[in-house]
Motif scaffolding. Structure first.
Motif, PDB file in Angstrom:
ATOM      1  N   SER A 193     -21.234 -89.877 -38.464  1.00 31.10           N
ATOM      2  CA  SER A 193     -19.815 -90.065 -38.771  1.00 31.10           C
ATOM      3  C   SER A 193     -19.102 -90.312 -37.445  1.00 31.10           C
ATOM      4  N   ARG A 209     -12.433 -82.650 -35.327  1.00 27.23           N
ATOM      5  CA  ARG A 209     -12.969 -83.584 -36.311  1.00 27.23           C
ATOM      6  C   ARG A 209     -14.404 -83.202 -36.710  1.00 27.23           C
ATOM      7  N   THR A 223     -15.970 -82.761 -40.504  1.00 27.65           N
ATOM      8  CA  THR A 223     -16.972 -83.685 -41.056  1.00 27.65           C
ATOM      9  C   THR A 223     -18.376 -83.093 -41.195  1.00 27.65           C
TER      10      THR A 223
END
Ligand code: KG4
Ligand code: ZN
Length: 350
Positions: free
Chosen positions: A30, A50, A54
């Motif tokens: 990702s 982040r 994720t």
């Protein structure tokens, strides 16, 4: 042996399932490029936040694609350094939690060993020892690699990493982020000899690199000869000349190391190793020097977890595991005591 591998050392959240250190059952990445694009580089705090968002969905997707579950995997491998500590801690904590919760063995792996072992996923003919060049956004280093994890530093950049200068030069020219793939694409029709930028540290006394002078000379060139609107050809000439200077320095130093240390084969890995001009130039040099050169395919050159799964498999197979006290490390060398005071349990010789 099925290994669940996790890589979160910088701005990519990677999770893979690798069988027997060779076969990739899934390799999910990702990317956070959109998060960092407007800053022209990775913002560490945003990267770790982040990763937190994720990592669980990426693990689920990787397990699903590999048609397996946490109960069926045999062990977990995770990058413990070098890298951004906040980012590393996310992957490390999740790996520890899975291993503890499911009662599975797990082991910490260095990002560098991952890059160096990535070619084993595609090439059965690669054998040790080899000369390894890791060339990425964070590293530009030459290693003697004698076995999985048996990696000895021969030379490294004294300032910027090669990928870092690709990104910085692209930023100065307003080309976007990350700069490496953009400059690679733009340079294709260019003549690399229109503008000659300097190469540093080419003397035979060192196997170190230096790229910050090159970055400065591009900036100085632009000050002396400003780019005007619509001068596309000049822009292509500048990026081609810059790319040629980076590739030339990398290839010459690697050739010097191969000659000095009598290597028969070279591995070139890391994000910058997906550069098309670099691959061509290395292949030409290898032919002339009677060396074998191994590049992972581009998606295995940039950060990914499958490469961590290769190293993890070999460690776990030897019975090497980490304990919950293993911490994340920003820099190499990862302190030996971390490997000896319970972080790694060695019950086999390396
Ligand atoms: O290995 P990687 O994904 O992350 C690090 O460990 O740093 O490498 C990312 C770096 C970035 O600097 C990016 O600009 C560079 O690799 N890169 C390239 C190319 N693709 C990625 N540099 C030159 N040419 C490319 N095609
Ligand atoms: Zn990397």
């Amino acid at each position: 042996m099925l290994v669940l591998a996790i890589e979160s050392s910088c701005d990519d959240t990677g999770v893979a399932v690798v069988e027997d250190g060779r076969r990739v059952l899934s390799n999910r990445v990702s990317s956070q490029i959109e998060v960092h694009r407007k800053y022209g580089g990775v913002v560490p705090e945003l990267a770790s936040r982040r990763h937190i968002e994720t990592i669980i969905p990426v693990i689920r997707a990787a397990l699903e694609e590999a048609q397996t579950t946490l109960d069926d995997i045999d062990g977990v491998a995770v990058t413990c350094g070098p890298g951004l500590v906040g980012s590393l801690l996310v992957g490390l904590s999740v790996a520890k939690s899975i291993a503890y919760g499911k009662g599975k063995p797990w082991v910490g792996v260095t990002h560098i060993d991952g890059h160096l072992c990535a070619p084993f996923l595609e090439r059965e003919d690669l054998v040790f020892p080899f000369l390894g060049l890791v060339v990425s956004g964070g590293h530009t280093s030459l290693y003697r690699v004698e076995g999985v994890g048996r990696t000895h530093l021969l030379g490294k950049t004294r300032d910027d990493a090669a990928g870092e200068v690709f990104d910085k030069v692209a930023k100065v020219l307003g080309l976007g982020y990350p700069g490496g793939p953009i400059i690679d694409r733009m340079s294709k029709p260019g003549n690399p000899r229109t503008i000659r930028f300097p190469r540093a540290l080419l003397s035979s006394r060192t196997l170190d690199f230096s790229f910050s002078g090159l970055k400065t000379s591009v900036v100085n060139y632009l000050k002396a000869h400003p780019l005007q609107e619509g001068q596309e050809d000049r822009l292509v000439g500048i990026v081609s000349g810059f790319q040629e200077a980076v590739v030339d320095a990398l290839v010459r130093k690697t050739k010097q190391a191969a000659r000095q240390h009598r290597f028969e084969r070279i591995v070139v890995s890391g994000g910058v190793a997906s550069n098309s001009h670099l691959r061509r130039t290395f292949e030409e040099m290898a032919r002339a020097e009677d060396l074998e050169v191994f590049f992972p395919s581009p998606e295995l050159c940039t950060d990914n977890a499958a490469m961590i799964g290769v190293v993890g498999y070999h460690y776990l197979q030897k019975g090497w595991t980490s304990t919950l006290s293993l911490n994340a490390f920003a820099n190499l060398p990862i302190p030996l005591e971390a490997q000896l005071t319970g972080s790694f349990t060695k019950d086999a010789d390396n």
